[in-house]
Motif scaffolding. Structure first.
Motif, mmCIF file in Angstrom:
data_model
loop_
_atom_site.group_PDB
_atom_site.id
_atom_site.type_symbol
_atom_site.label_atom_id
_atom_site.label_comp_id
_atom_site.label_asym_id
_atom_site.label_seq_id
_atom_site.Cartn_x
_atom_site.Cartn_y
_atom_site.Cartn_z
ATOM 1 N N ILE A 104 0.832 -1.200 0.000
ATOM 2 C CA ILE A 104 0.000 0.000 0.000
ATOM 3 C C ILE A 104 0.866 1.249 0.000
ATOM 4 C CG2 ILE A 104 -1.668 1.313 1.332
ATOM 5 C CD1 ILE A 104 -2.759 -1.366 2.319
ATOM 6 N N ALA A 105 1.894 1.251 0.894
ATOM 7 C CA ALA A 105 2.750 2.433 0.973
ATOM 8 C C ALA A 105 3.435 2.678 -0.362
ATOM 9 C CB ALA A 105 3.780 2.264 2.076
ATOM 10 N N SER A 106 3.924 1.609 -0.998
ATOM 11 C CA SER A 106 4.639 1.856 -2.252
ATOM 12 C C SER A 106 3.683 2.214 -3.373
ATOM 13 C CB SER A 106 5.521 0.672 -2.630
ATOM 14 O OG SER A 106 4.884 -0.525 -2.335
ATOM 15 N N SER A 107 2.446 1.661 -3.375
ATOM 16 C CA SER A 107 1.562 2.056 -4.475
ATOM 17 C C SER A 107 1.096 3.492 -4.308
ATOM 18 C CB SER A 107 0.394 1.092 -4.638
ATOM 19 O OG SER A 107 -0.290 0.938 -3.453
ATOM 20 N N ILE B 73 7.947 7.092 9.106
ATOM 21 C CA ILE B 73 6.573 6.577 9.099
ATOM 22 C C ILE B 73 6.566 5.121 8.653
ATOM 23 C CG2 ILE B 73 4.264 6.879 8.125
ATOM 24 C CD1 ILE B 73 4.810 9.155 9.820
ATOM 25 N N LEU B 74 7.398 4.810 7.648
ATOM 26 C CA LEU B 74 7.476 3.436 7.161
ATOM 27 C C LEU B 74 7.986 2.513 8.262
ATOM 28 C CD1 LEU B 74 6.942 1.902 4.579
ATOM 29 C CD2 LEU B 74 9.371 2.050 4.081
ATOM 30 N N VAL B 75 9.011 2.983 9.000
ATOM 31 C CA VAL B 75 9.552 2.172 10.096
ATOM 32 C C VAL B 75 8.472 1.945 11.157
ATOM 33 C CG1 VAL B 75 11.272 2.082 11.933
ATOM 34 C CG2 VAL B 75 11.906 2.913 9.677
ATOM 35 N N THR B 79 7.039 -1.729 12.202
ATOM 36 C CA THR B 79 7.127 -2.194 13.590
ATOM 37 C C THR B 79 5.745 -2.600 14.092
ATOM 38 O OG1 THR B 79 8.741 -0.434 13.840
ATOM 39 C CG2 THR B 79 8.086 -1.587 15.836
ATOM 40 N N ILE B 80 4.779 -1.716 13.846
ATOM 41 C CA ILE B 80 3.415 -1.996 14.309
ATOM 42 C C ILE B 80 2.887 -3.268 13.658
ATOM 43 C CG2 ILE B 80 1.072 -1.097 14.336
ATOM 44 C CD1 ILE B 80 2.348 1.719 14.362
ATOM 45 N N ALA B 81 3.137 -3.418 12.337
ATOM 46 C CA ALA B 81 2.624 -4.586 11.622
ATOM 47 C C ALA B 81 3.180 -5.880 12.213
ATOM 48 C CB ALA B 81 2.974 -4.488 10.142
ATOM 49 N N THR B 82 4.450 -5.843 12.626
ATOM 50 C CA THR B 82 5.045 -7.041 13.228
ATOM 51 C C THR B 82 4.300 -7.430 14.495
ATOM 52 O OG1 THR B 82 7.123 -6.159 12.448
ATOM 53 C CG2 THR B 82 7.236 -8.040 13.921
ATOM 54 N N PHE B 83 4.070 -6.439 15.381
ATOM 55 C CA PHE B 83 3.395 -6.768 16.642
ATOM 56 C C PHE B 83 1.940 -7.146 16.425
ATOM 57 C CE2 PHE B 83 7.020 -4.359 18.343
ATOM 58 C CZ PHE B 83 7.514 -5.371 19.136
ATOM 59 N N VAL B 84 1.307 -6.537 15.409
ATOM 60 C CA VAL B 84 -0.076 -6.906 15.122
ATOM 61 C C VAL B 84 -0.138 -8.360 14.666
ATOM 62 C CG1 VAL B 84 -1.989 -6.505 13.568
ATOM 63 C CG2 VAL B 84 -0.888 -4.601 14.659
ATOM 64 N N THR B 85 0.856 -8.784 13.869
ATOM 65 C CA THR B 85 0.882 -10.187 13.453
ATOM 66 C C THR B 85 0.972 -11.097 14.668
ATOM 67 O OG1 THR B 85 2.069 -9.454 11.504
ATOM 68 C CG2 THR B 85 1.986 -11.805 11.890
ATOM 69 N N ILE B 86 1.836 -10.730 15.640
ATOM 70 C CA ILE B 86 1.964 -11.539 16.854
ATOM 71 C C ILE B 86 0.623 -11.592 17.593
ATOM 72 C CG2 ILE B 86 3.103 -11.705 19.105
ATOM 73 C CD1 ILE B 86 5.516 -10.326 17.829
ATOM 74 N N ALA B 87 -0.005 -10.423 17.771
ATOM 75 C CA ALA B 87 -1.272 -10.381 18.505
ATOM 76 C C ALA B 87 -2.338 -11.199 17.793
ATOM 77 C CB ALA B 87 -1.738 -8.925 18.644
ATOM 78 N N ASP B 88 -2.382 -11.072 16.462
ATOM 79 C CA ASP B 88 -3.410 -11.766 15.683
ATOM 80 C C ASP B 88 -3.242 -13.272 15.792
ATOM 81 O OD1 ASP B 88 -5.545 -11.830 13.815
ATOM 82 O OD2 ASP B 88 -4.092 -12.346 12.259
ATOM 83 N N ARG B 89 -1.991 -13.736 15.653
ATOM 84 C CA ARG B 89 -1.744 -15.187 15.732
ATOM 85 C C ARG B 89 -2.048 -15.712 17.121
ATOM 86 N NH1 ARG B 89 -0.626 -17.802 10.709
ATOM 87 N NH2 ARG B 89 -1.227 -15.992 9.527
ATOM 88 N N THR B 90 -1.679 -14.930 18.160
ATOM 89 C CA THR B 90 -1.942 -15.372 19.529
ATOM 90 C C THR B 90 -3.438 -15.499 19.768
ATOM 91 O OG1 THR B 90 -0.031 -14.045 20.093
ATOM 92 C CG2 THR B 90 -1.292 -14.929 21.911
ATOM 93 N N LEU B 91 -4.187 -14.481 19.309
ATOM 94 C CA LEU B 91 -5.645 -14.532 19.475
ATOM 95 C C LEU B 91 -6.217 -15.739 18.746
ATOM 96 C CD1 LEU B 91 -7.360 -11.061 19.082
ATOM 97 C CD2 LEU B 91 -7.514 -12.670 20.958
#
Lengths: 227, 213
Positions: A104-107, B73-75, B79-91
């Motif tokens: 999304i960011a890159s598009s 912003i990308l970083v 970072t957030i996406a990584t932790f969301v993946t952890i939370a989602d898998r745990t749930l």
């Protein structure tokens, strides 16, 4: 013909019956932030529709060939590295959220560069809204819906693109309606504590109530197409 | 330092009411409306969001000297996406029905502007202590907001609270409140109420100041 019927159902579902903003509450930030004037609202709607289609195309490609369980690309790499392995074992879906947000960011970046180069007047009228689309949840929501159906193996590219484009159209309809109402609301005597976000929310609630009336259309079209 | 930096305690207290993410800053509205038809999913959502917010705030505050301005912003999002993946898998592993019910709204935590704004405003500028205090304070503010909306909607729409029947079942319920329009109406009225209370307090303070002068 059957594909056409499916596409029509998906289109009506995404644009009217299950409107992204008014039923799923995604894309609320621009819906509240950019709905003060009719022309900017329409511009925002078009930009979102465009980005959502590009992002859906890219994320469908990524999901189909790389991310879904049993996707061809990583499995081919894995089996050529390790000939003893069983086929179709690699599942990269853990990475999907990170890949989507990257896509999304890159598009958004690509669209921004393209528009700036080839349509300078349009670029000027979008202004700051274009980069902000990255954090618009409607786009990630469309990617996630597409992923759900691709993993279940019941959607191809045509269905995915239809969902994305008409989701964007539904967003445009909602934000333009809202902007029209808010332009009229400027002239009204609103109680002081309700001014601003609160009255906008209540108006959105009434709009959502009106959109619930469309759920009958979805059911009737379905009956018409599959008698 | 020329600019006054809020202390961890100030950050903590500010997050709860004065800078409440939902009522004051209008951030994170998507989950506030989407998962508040009942208390249980709302509280699960608060837990997941708080986990992601605390972890992401800590990590960004630890790497704040390495961040390049144009890439930050990308970083943050990655970072957030990584932790969301952890939370989602745990749930999905430990509370499968709840994960099914919340559906796409758990992954949508990634684009919750509340978390990105905390990374941007606080943790990319201050040390881990302030970032942790800020994350906990904002999470409590988010808890208050979601709990208030969910309480109104569940009691009016279903006659219960946390699944416990409060209103006798023979009473009619306002089904509308647990449908999408009810979310908008409930949040709109609560926002109006919050503004009204704020204005009344401000008026009282200025009145007493005028009286003492």
């Amino acid at each position: 013909m059957e594909l056409f019927a499916d596409l029509l159902l998906i289109a009506i579902g995404a644009a009217l019956v299950n409107n992204f903003v008014l039923t799923y509450f995604v894309g609320l930030c621009p819906f509240l932030g950019v709905s003060r004037r009719l022309d900017t609202a329409f511009g925002m709607g078009c930009a979102v529709t465009f980005v959502i289609s590009v992002a859906a195309l890219l994320s469908w490609t990524m999901t189909e060939f790389v991310l879904r369980p049993g996707a061809p690309l990583p499995n081919w790499v894995w089996s050529s590295l390790n000939p003893a392995a069983e086929a179709g074992q690699v599942d990269l879906s853990v990475l999907s959220y990170i890949v989507y947000i990257f896509v999304i960011a890159s598009s958004v970046q690509l669209v921004e560069m393209y528009v700036r180069k080839f349509f300078p007047p349009l670029y000027k009228s979008f202004g700051v809204f274009l980069p902000l689309i990255t954090t618009n949840c409607a786009i990630l929501f469309a990617c996630l819906e597409i992923m759900k159906h691709v993993v279940a193996r019941d959607w191809g590219l045509a269905e995915s693109l239809t969902l994305a484009i008409f989701g964007g159209v539904g967003f445009t309809i909602a934000i333009v309606l809202m902007a029209g109402i808010r332009e009229e609301l400027e002239l009204c005597e609103v109680p002081e504590s309700l001014r601003g976000a609160a009255i906008t929310m209540i108006v959105a609630g009434i709009l959502a109530l009106a959109f619930m009336g469309f759920s009958g259309i979805g059911a009737n079209v379905e009956k018409l197409l599959n008698p | 330092m020329a600019v006054h930096e809020p202390t961890p305690l100030e950050r903590f207290l500010n997050g709860i009411l004065p800078e409440n993410p939902v009522y004051r800053q209008l951030l994170g509205l998507c989950p506030t409306l989407a998962v508040t038809a009942a208390m249980k999913p709302a509280m699960t959502m608060v837990g997941a969001t708080a986990f992601v917010l605390i972890c992401a705030n800590l990590i960004t505050s630890l790497i704040r000297h390495l961040l390049k301005p144009h890439l930050r912003i990308l970083v943050f999002t990655l970072t957030i996406a990584t932790f969301v993946t952890i939370a989602d898998r745990t749930l999905a592993a430990f509370a499968y029905p709840m994960s099914k019910l919340l559906g796409p709204y758990v992954p949508l935590i990634i684009v919750n502007c509340m978390i990105i704004s905390r990374c941007e405003v606080c943790s990319s500028k201050q040390g881990p202590k302030a970032a942790l205090a800020d994350a906990i304070g904002v999470s409590l503010g988010f808890l208050l907001a979601l709990a208030s909306v969910a309480t109104v909607r569940e009691i009016l729409g279903n006659g219960s609270w946390f699944g416990i029947q409060l209103v006798p079942e023979s009473f009619p319920t306002l089904i509308l409140m647990i449908l999408p329009p009810g979310a908008f109406l409930a949040l709109g009225s609560l926002l109006g109420l919050a503004t009204w209370l704020g204005q009344r307090r401000k008026a009282r303070v200025s009145e007493s100041e005028a009286g003492s002068a």
